[in-house]
Design an enzyme around this catalytic site. Structure first.
Site, PDB file in Angstrom:
ATOM      1  N   VAL A  14       0.819  -1.214   0.000  1.00 43.75           N
ATOM      2  CA  VAL A  14       0.000   0.000   0.000  1.00 43.75           C
ATOM      3  C   VAL A  14       0.856   1.268   0.000  1.00 43.75           C
ATOM      4  O   VAL A  14       0.313   2.365  -0.058  1.00 43.75           O
ATOM      5  CB  VAL A  14      -0.999   0.044   1.189  1.00 43.75           C
ATOM      6  CG1 VAL A  14      -2.008  -1.062   1.070  1.00 43.75           C
ATOM      7  CG2 VAL A  14      -0.294   0.017   2.514  1.00 43.75           C
ATOM      8  N   GLY A  15       2.185   1.117   0.069  1.00 45.24           N
ATOM      9  CA  GLY A  15       3.067   2.272  -0.037  1.00 45.24           C
ATOM     10  C   GLY A  15       3.775   2.684   1.229  1.00 45.24           C
ATOM     11  O   GLY A  15       4.371   3.767   1.283  1.00 45.24           O
ATOM     12  N   LYS A  16       3.751   1.863   2.261  1.00 43.64           N
ATOM     13  CA  LYS A  16       4.394   2.229   3.535  1.00 43.64           C
ATOM     14  C   LYS A  16       5.885   2.496   3.344  1.00 43.64           C
ATOM     15  O   LYS A  16       6.395   3.519   3.795  1.00 43.64           O
ATOM     16  CB  LYS A  16       4.203   1.117   4.570  1.00 43.64           C
ATOM     17  CG  LYS A  16       2.750   0.834   4.926  1.00 43.64           C
ATOM     18  CD  LYS A  16       2.613  -0.302   5.915  1.00 43.64           C
ATOM     19  CE  LYS A  16       3.098  -1.637   5.409  1.00 43.64           C
ATOM     20  NZ  LYS A  16       2.278  -2.263   4.387  1.00 43.64           N
ATOM     21  N   THR A  17       6.574   1.586   2.685  1.00 41.93           N
ATOM     22  CA  THR A  17       8.017   1.746   2.480  1.00 41.93           C
ATOM     23  C   THR A  17       8.305   2.903   1.541  1.00 41.93           C
ATOM     24  O   THR A  17       9.253   3.664   1.764  1.00 41.93           O
ATOM     25  CB  THR A  17       8.637   0.446   1.944  1.00 41.93           C
ATOM     26  OG1 THR A  17       8.389  -0.594   2.895  1.00 41.93           O
ATOM     27  CG2 THR A  17      10.135   0.583   1.747  1.00 41.93           C
ATOM     28  N   LYS A  38      12.496  -1.414   9.966  1.00 45.64           N
ATOM     29  CA  LYS A  38      11.421  -2.325   9.556  1.00 45.64           C
ATOM     30  C   LYS A  38      11.518  -3.506  10.505  1.00 45.64           C
ATOM     31  O   LYS A  38      12.183  -4.499  10.223  1.00 45.64           O
ATOM     32  CB  LYS A  38      11.589  -2.753   8.109  1.00 45.64           C
ATOM     33  CG  LYS A  38      10.410  -3.587   7.638  1.00 45.64           C
ATOM     34  CD  LYS A  38      10.384  -3.689   6.142  1.00 45.64           C
ATOM     35  CE  LYS A  38       9.184  -4.472   5.678  1.00 45.64           C
ATOM     36  NZ  LYS A  38       7.984  -3.676   5.591  1.00 45.64           N
ATOM     37  N   SER A  42       8.430  -9.861   5.995  1.00 47.11           N
ATOM     38  CA  SER A  42       8.295 -11.151   5.322  1.00 47.11           C
ATOM     39  C   SER A  42       8.734 -10.949   3.877  1.00 47.11           C
ATOM     40  O   SER A  42       8.958  -9.833   3.427  1.00 47.11           O
ATOM     41  CB  SER A  42       6.848 -11.643   5.384  1.00 47.11           C
ATOM     42  OG  SER A  42       6.007 -10.730   4.717  1.00 47.11           O
ATOM     43  N   ASP A  55      12.537  -4.126   1.324  1.00 49.06           N
ATOM     44  CA  ASP A  55      12.043  -2.905   1.976  1.00 49.06           C
ATOM     45  C   ASP A  55      13.044  -2.381   3.000  1.00 49.06           C
ATOM     46  O   ASP A  55      13.334  -1.181   3.049  1.00 49.06           O
ATOM     47  CB  ASP A  55      10.703  -3.155   2.666  1.00 49.06           C
ATOM     48  CG  ASP A  55       9.557  -3.338   1.688  1.00 49.06           C
ATOM     49  OD1 ASP A  55       9.739  -3.073   0.485  1.00 49.06           O
ATOM     50  OD2 ASP A  55       8.477  -3.745   2.142  1.00 49.06           O
TER      51      ASP A  55
END
Length: 75
Positions: A14-17, A38, A42, A55
Site C-alpha cells: 500500500v506504499g508504507k516503504t 522495519k 516477510s 524494503d
C-alpha cells in the site's frame, strides 16, 4: 532519539516503504540524522548467504545513520 514517525498501513503493497523512504530522504537532505526501521518483514530473499528484505534495504539506503541490518530488520 528525540522524535520519530510510525508509518502503518492495512495491507501489503500500500506504499508504507515508499512513503517512509521519501520521508527519510527529505529529512536527510534537510541535514538531519535519520534512520529507518522495519522491525518485522516477510518476503525476504537470500543475499550473500543471509536473508534480506528489500524494503529494509531500501530504508537503509536512504538513511543518514548507518546501522547494521540486524538492527534495522531484526525479525
Amino acid at each position: 532519539m528525540d522524535k520519530g514517525f510510525f508509518i502503518t498501513g492495512t495491507d501489503t503493497d500500500v506504499g508504507k516503504t515508499f512513503v517512509a523512504a521519501h520521508l527519510i530522504r527529505a529529512l536527510r537532505e534537510a541535514g538531519l540524522l535519520v534512520s529507518g526501521f522495519k522491525p518485522i518483514a516477510s518476503g525476504s530473499e537470500w543475499i550473500d548467504s543471509q536473508l534480506r528484505n528489500q524494503d529494509a534495504l531500501s530504508l537503509m539506503a536512504e538513511s543518514s545513520v548507518c546501522l547494521p541490518y540486524e538492527v534495522v530488520n531484526p525479525y
